[in-house]
Structures are given as C-alpha cells and as structure tokens.
Design an enzyme around this catalytic site. Sequence first.
Site, PDB file in Angstrom:
ATOM      1  N   LYS A  71      62.826  18.027 109.984  1.00 22.27           N
ATOM      2  CA  LYS A  71      62.627  17.033 108.955  1.00 22.27           C
ATOM      3  C   LYS A  71      62.984  18.773 107.958  1.00 22.27           C
ATOM      4  O   LYS A  71      63.841  18.558 106.573  1.00 22.27           O
ATOM      5  CB  LYS A  71      61.975  16.503 108.320  1.00 22.27           C
ATOM      6  CG  LYS A  71      62.071  14.839 108.912  1.00 22.27           C
ATOM      7  CD  LYS A  71      61.305  14.246 107.469  1.00 22.27           C
ATOM      8  CE  LYS A  71      61.726  12.511 107.577  1.00 22.27           C
ATOM      9  NZ  LYS A  71      60.907  12.162 109.257  1.00 22.27           N
ATOM     10  N   GLU A 112      62.150  10.656  97.990  1.00 28.07           N
ATOM     11  CA  GLU A 112      61.318   9.297  98.063  1.00 28.07           C
ATOM     12  C   GLU A 112      60.769   9.763  99.863  1.00 28.07           C
ATOM     13  O   GLU A 112      61.388  10.276 100.510  1.00 28.07           O
ATOM     14  CB  GLU A 112      61.915   8.456  98.199  1.00 28.07           C
ATOM     15  CG  GLU A 112      62.293   7.704  98.892  1.00 28.07           C
ATOM     16  CD  GLU A 112      63.720   8.022  99.397  1.00 28.07           C
ATOM     17  OE1 GLU A 112      63.783   8.068 101.122  1.00 28.07           O
ATOM     18  OE2 GLU A 112      64.259   8.667  98.542  1.00 28.07           O
ATOM     19  N   SER A 147      61.623  14.508 118.377  1.00 26.20           N
ATOM     20  CA  SER A 147      62.028  15.206 116.794  1.00 26.20           C
ATOM     21  C   SER A 147      60.878  15.180 115.989  1.00 26.20           C
ATOM     22  O   SER A 147      61.297  16.220 114.707  1.00 26.20           O
ATOM     23  CB  SER A 147      62.066  13.147 115.969  1.00 26.20           C
ATOM     24  OG  SER A 147      61.506  12.844 116.671  1.00 26.20           O
TER      25      SER A 147
HETATM   26  C1  LIG Z   1      61.025  11.172 109.805  1.00 30.75           C
HETATM   27  C2  LIG Z   1      61.169  11.214 111.395  1.00 30.75           C
HETATM   28  C3  LIG Z   1      62.101  10.255 112.310  1.00 30.75           C
HETATM   29  C4  LIG Z   1      63.701   9.377 111.395  1.00 30.75           C
HETATM   30  O1  LIG Z   1      64.549   9.956 111.030  1.00 30.75           O
HETATM   31  P1  LIG Z   1      65.486   9.911 111.365  1.00 30.75           P
HETATM   32  O2  LIG Z   1      66.280  10.042 109.950  1.00 30.75           O
HETATM   33  O3  LIG Z   1      66.073   9.029 111.803  1.00 30.75           O
HETATM   34  O4  LIG Z   1      65.383  11.060 112.290  1.00 30.75           O
HETATM   35  C5  LIG Z   1      61.800  10.232 113.923  1.00 30.75           C
HETATM   36  N1  LIG Z   1      60.795  10.888 114.312  1.00 30.75           N
HETATM   37  C6  LIG Z   1      60.040  11.796 113.525  1.00 30.75           C
HETATM   38  C7  LIG Z   1      59.190  13.488 114.209  1.00 30.75           C
HETATM   39  C8  LIG Z   1      60.236  11.622 111.390  1.00 30.75           C
HETATM   40  O5  LIG Z   1      58.887  12.435 110.919  1.00 30.75           O
END
Ligand SMILES: *Cc1c(COP(=O)(O)O)cnc(C)c1O
Length: 398
Positions: free
Chosen positions: A90, A112, A378
């Site tokens: 993010k 948000e 992620s």
């Molecule tokens: C917010 C988040 C997601 C989901 O959001 P995407 O926009 O689909 O990437 C996935 N993994 C983590 C670690 C997150 O913080």
Amino acid sequence: MKKFQVNEVGFYGAFGGAYIPEVLKPCIDELRAVYRDVIGSREFQMEFRRLLQTYAGRPSPLYLSPSLSRQCGGRVYLKREDLNHTGAHKINNALGQALLARHLGKRRVIAETGAGQHGVATATVCALFGLPCTIYMGAVDVERQRPNVEKMRLLGATVCAVETGGATLQNAVDAALADWVEYPDETYYLIGSAVGPHPYPDMVARLQSVISEEIRTQLLELEGRDAPDCIVACIGGGSNASGTVYHFLEREEVRIVLAEAGGEGLETGRSAAAICEGREGVLHGAHTYVLQDAGGHVREPYSISAGLDYPGIGPLPAYMAQTGRAEVVAVTDEEALRAAYALIRNEGIFPALESAHALGALARLRFRPDEVVVATLSGRGDKDADTYLKYATRYAAL
Ligand SMILES: *Cc1c(COP(=O)(O)O)cnc(C)c1O
C-alpha cells in the site's frame, strides 16, 4: 490500443467509468486531465523512485521458496511486498498519490479505511509530506482495529469514527465522499486500492506497476527470462494484483491466477468473492461486480482477512475475469490459514492473511519442474498474530 489499458472515458470493456455526484466532476476532471502527464514526467518519477528506494525500501526481494517449489513442482518465487515500510504494497500507492496531491497544490488529504492498513499508509505519507490528513473509518472497525487507529493518531491523522449504517467500510466511503463534496478545492481524496471512479483504478495500477517492473528485471537476473509462466496474487480491490500483472497483461503466454476471499465457502452467504458471486452494478463510482442480495442491495461481505473484506472489485480485475485473461478462484478462510501456517513453519515468514489467500490458490496448482511462478506476498502478518494464535490448534497441528 492495448486491450487491457483503460479507454479515454475510463472503461475496461463494460467495467469502470466515473459515476459521481455532479459537484465532484471538476475534481475528477482535474485529476483526469493531469494524472498521466504528471506520473509520467521525469520530475515525478525521479522523486517517486527516490522515495520508493530510500524510504519504502524497494526493490522488494524476489525470493525462491523451496517449500512452495516442492509443493507445486515448479520454481516458485515470492515477491516480498511484506518487507516494505509499513508492511505491505500500500505504501507504493500512498507515496505516489501524495506526490500528486502536492503537485496539484492540495492542502489536505482525506482517505477511508476498513482494516486500517490504508489509513496507516496514508497517515504515514502525510506525516512525511507535512499534509493534514483525515481518515474516515466505520465505528465498528475503529473498535475492531484499535492498534491501527492508535498508530494513525500517533502519526498525526484525525480519525473520524463513522456511526451511520452498519458503521463499516461502506459508510466510511460515504463519509469521505461527503467531506470531498464539502471541500472540493483544497482536498485530495487518496484512494487505497484500484477501485473508485476513473482515473483512480488506472492511476493506482500505474503506481503499483513498480511491482511487475521489478519482477521483470529480477527474473532476467535470476532465470534469464523476463516473464514468469504463471502469476498468482490475492484480490481485495485489486491494487497488488494490478501492479503484479501490469507489464504482463498483454503477454497472453503468462497465466494469471487471482485469489478472492471465499470466506466460509461459496454459497454460504459468507464470502467476499465479488467476481465469483457478485452481479454487475455500480459501487464507489464504478461499474463492476458487486456482492448483492436478491433485492439488489449491497451484501455485507465476510472474510477472515480484513483487507479482502470488500463487496466490490476493481474494474480491471473484473474485466480480466470476464474476458478469461485471469482465472479467479475463491480461497476459503481455512485454505488461507493452512497455507499461512505452512509458510510460517517451513520458511519463517508470517504472511498477511490477505496474502495467505494467494498461497491458498497456489496450493491448488501444479507445475512442470522448469516452469517459473511468481506469487505476490502483498503484506506481512504481524497484524494477524492474534488470529494465527486463535486457530493454531485447529489448523496448524501444533
Ligand atoms: C489492503 C491489502 C490487500 C487488498 O488490497 P488490494 O488492493 O486488492 O491489493 C491485500 N494484501 C494486503 C497485505 C493488504 O494490506
């Protein structure tokens, strides 16, 4: 015209667009008019790259996972977004949009957040840039996500607990939009995923595309080729997935597998699988797949992972699914947990529960020994330690 690039009016096929109140049209028009040129400019790119490298810690490693390679048969790499500053992908987007806000001369930032991850990333970059920042969050989520709320406040953000409706993400989005309507000139609305009205989905995908750009370079170095055979990523709104596939979208030989939150299973009414179970509709300013009840109202989503707990999906993944460019699977809470425990035990890596859905999808796949696979991790699982402890006796066979 590339098939998977957004068109001039913000659509990927039938998905996308900008369904917004009339008063916000000038803001969206302003953004749409400049975002490509600004993001593409030498000046922006120099500053963005510098911050990604020296502040966020990029490039994130591409790590060959022995246990996942054994499990799936191929050569399975993890793209380690979990090692970024603030613990997930993010930050890439938050840094990029904060630079854009500064370029546009905006004096305050609003956002948000549901689980609080995007709120923390936004509060972080606002602290860095000295921008006042207001984060809208459902009152229920404020209760559920205390540590993130405290972090945001420590970073200097104002956190507004939204009491309306179910007091969750949906209501927080409405409150953020109401704020934007009230102060359109000085406000920059920093959206955290590849969702919302055009140009946000394309803008977020471009900012996150640093992920696939690095994968290309790293694979060239490690494997002597510039693309994997298969990519796996989880999808909440679709930002880490969009960034992971960005440079491979037009290369049909690269297989793409996306993992939605299957919750307690499809057809239980307890999932957040907008592509597998949703119908077309308009949510947060875009035409896309939306979880709906029989009456066409937005259905409350459910997932063990707060970051995937969203009733819609970005227009790009929706289009990729509809055209068959991506295979979309719904991974259950249990599959995600089992995959997470395996990675923790086998390799000492705590994945975020969201990322564990990508690992759950991977567990269903088999490859030839020479095939190269990249799964995006992620984020990191520190925030999920309580959940991992809670289910450990049931699923981890400790
Ligand atoms: C917010 C988040 C997601 C989901 O959001 P995407 O926009 O689909 O990437 C996935 N993994 C983590 C670690 C997150 O913080």
